[in-house]
Motif scaffolding. Structure first.
Motif, short mmCIF file in Angstrom:
data_model
loop_
_atom_site.label_atom_id
_atom_site.label_comp_id
_atom_site.label_asym_id
_atom_site.label_seq_id
_atom_site.Cartn_x
_atom_site.Cartn_y
_atom_site.Cartn_z
N ALA A 69 0.85 -1.19 0.00
CA ALA A 69 0.00 0.00 0.00
C ALA A 69 0.88 1.23 0.00
N VAL A 70 0.25 2.37 -0.24
CA VAL A 70 0.87 3.64 0.07
C VAL A 70 0.57 3.94 1.53
N TYR A 71 1.59 4.23 2.30
CA TYR A 71 1.45 4.51 3.72
C TYR A 71 1.55 6.01 3.96
N TYR A 72 0.59 6.53 4.72
CA TYR A 72 0.51 7.94 5.02
C TYR A 72 0.59 8.16 6.53
N CYS A 73 1.26 9.20 6.94
CA CYS A 73 1.12 9.64 8.32
C CYS A 73 0.26 10.89 8.37
N ALA A 74 -0.37 11.09 9.51
CA ALA A 74 -1.29 12.19 9.68
C ALA A 74 -1.27 12.67 11.12
N ALA A 75 -1.59 13.94 11.31
CA ALA A 75 -1.66 14.54 12.64
C ALA A 75 -3.08 15.01 12.91
N GLY A 76 -3.57 14.69 14.09
CA GLY A 76 -4.93 15.10 14.43
C GLY A 76 -5.32 14.65 15.81
N GLY A 77 -6.61 14.36 15.97
CA GLY A 77 -7.16 14.06 17.27
C GLY A 77 -6.97 12.64 17.76
N GLY A 78 -6.53 11.75 16.88
CA GLY A 78 -6.31 10.37 17.27
C GLY A 78 -7.35 9.43 16.72
N GLY A 79 -7.12 8.15 16.93
CA GLY A 79 -7.98 7.13 16.38
C GLY A 79 -7.48 6.62 15.05
N LEU A 80 -8.25 5.73 14.46
CA LEU A 80 -7.85 5.07 13.22
C LEU A 80 -8.79 5.36 12.07
N THR A 81 -9.49 6.49 12.14
CA THR A 81 -10.36 6.89 11.04
C THR A 81 -9.88 8.22 10.47
N PRO A 82 -9.80 8.33 9.15
CA PRO A 82 -9.26 9.54 8.52
C PRO A 82 -9.92 10.86 8.92
N PRO A 83 -11.24 10.92 9.15
CA PRO A 83 -11.83 12.22 9.48
C PRO A 83 -11.31 12.86 10.76
N GLU A 84 -10.65 12.11 11.61
CA GLU A 84 -10.13 12.65 12.86
C GLU A 84 -8.82 13.40 12.69
N TYR A 85 -8.27 13.42 11.49
CA TYR A 85 -6.95 13.98 11.27
C TYR A 85 -7.00 15.23 10.41
N ASP A 86 -6.15 16.19 10.78
CA ASP A 86 -6.15 17.50 10.15
C ASP A 86 -5.09 17.65 9.06
N TYR A 87 -3.97 17.01 9.24
CA TYR A 87 -2.83 17.19 8.35
C TYR A 87 -2.32 15.84 7.88
N TRP A 88 -1.91 15.79 6.62
CA TRP A 88 -1.49 14.55 5.99
C TRP A 88 -0.20 14.71 5.22
N GLY A 89 0.61 13.67 5.26
CA GLY A 89 1.76 13.61 4.40
C GLY A 89 1.38 13.12 3.01
N GLN A 90 2.36 13.05 2.14
CA GLN A 90 2.12 12.64 0.76
C GLN A 90 2.22 11.15 0.53
N GLY A 91 2.72 10.42 1.48
CA GLY A 91 2.74 8.98 1.41
C GLY A 91 4.07 8.41 0.93
N THR A 92 4.29 7.16 1.30
CA THR A 92 5.45 6.41 0.84
C THR A 92 5.00 5.00 0.48
N GLN A 93 5.50 4.50 -0.64
CA GLN A 93 5.05 3.22 -1.16
C GLN A 93 5.76 2.07 -0.46
N VAL A 94 4.98 1.10 -0.02
CA VAL A 94 5.50 -0.16 0.51
C VAL A 94 4.97 -1.27 -0.38
N THR A 95 5.88 -2.06 -0.92
CA THR A 95 5.50 -3.19 -1.76
C THR A 95 6.12 -4.45 -1.18
N VAL A 96 5.28 -5.45 -0.93
CA VAL A 96 5.73 -6.71 -0.36
C VAL A 96 5.48 -7.80 -1.40
N SER A 97 6.53 -8.43 -1.84
CA SER A 97 6.43 -9.46 -2.86
C SER A 97 6.28 -10.83 -2.22
N SER A 98 5.60 -11.72 -2.91
CA SER A 98 5.38 -13.07 -2.42
C SER A 98 6.46 -14.01 -2.89
#
Length: 121
Positions: free
Chosen positions: A92-121
């Motif tokens: 997936a593309v992994y994003y970090c975010a700053a906000g009020g907490g929890g694991l739902t996007p609406p709780e966060y105010d600021y977002w990074g641009q993301g970094t790609q993680v690829t796991v091969s089988s």
């Protein structure tokens, strides 16, 4: 200006490890929770983990419990996500975010641009 910059993504084989970093600036770091989210191809963005910087409490999605560890270096305004025993489903593309907490996007105010993680089988 608020900035969140992710780094540490890459291509790894299943069973391998990566450590992601989220460097924050432009806001009072200790006043926010920092969350990690991911979005796989064709999927919705979902919460992975978060840390409440004021007290160090941490939370994890069931899908990553026991494999991922979130930590914070408040002096450096940086949050890390140590990812072990990686699976192809973690791709997936992994994003970090700053906000009020929890694991739902609406709780966060600021977002990074993301970094790609690829796991091969």
């Amino acid at each position: 200006e608020v900035q969140l910059v992710e780094s540490g993504g890459g291509l790894v084989q299943a069973g391998g490890s990566l450590r992601l970093s989220c460097a924050a600036s432009g806001f009072t770091f200790d006043d926010y929770a920092i969350g990690w989210f991911r979005q796989g191809p064709g999927k919705e963005r979902v919460g992975v983990s978060c840390i409440i910087n004021s007290d160090g409490s941490t939370y994890y999605a069931d899908s990553v419990k026991g494999r991922f560890t979130i930590s914070s270096d408040n002096a450096k305004n940086t949050v890390y996500l140590q990812m072990n025993s990686l699976k192809p489903e973690d791709t997936a593309v992994y994003y970090c975010a700053a906000g009020g907490g929890g694991l739902t996007p609406p709780e966060y105010d600021y977002w990074g641009q993301g970094t790609q993680v690829t796991v091969s089988s």
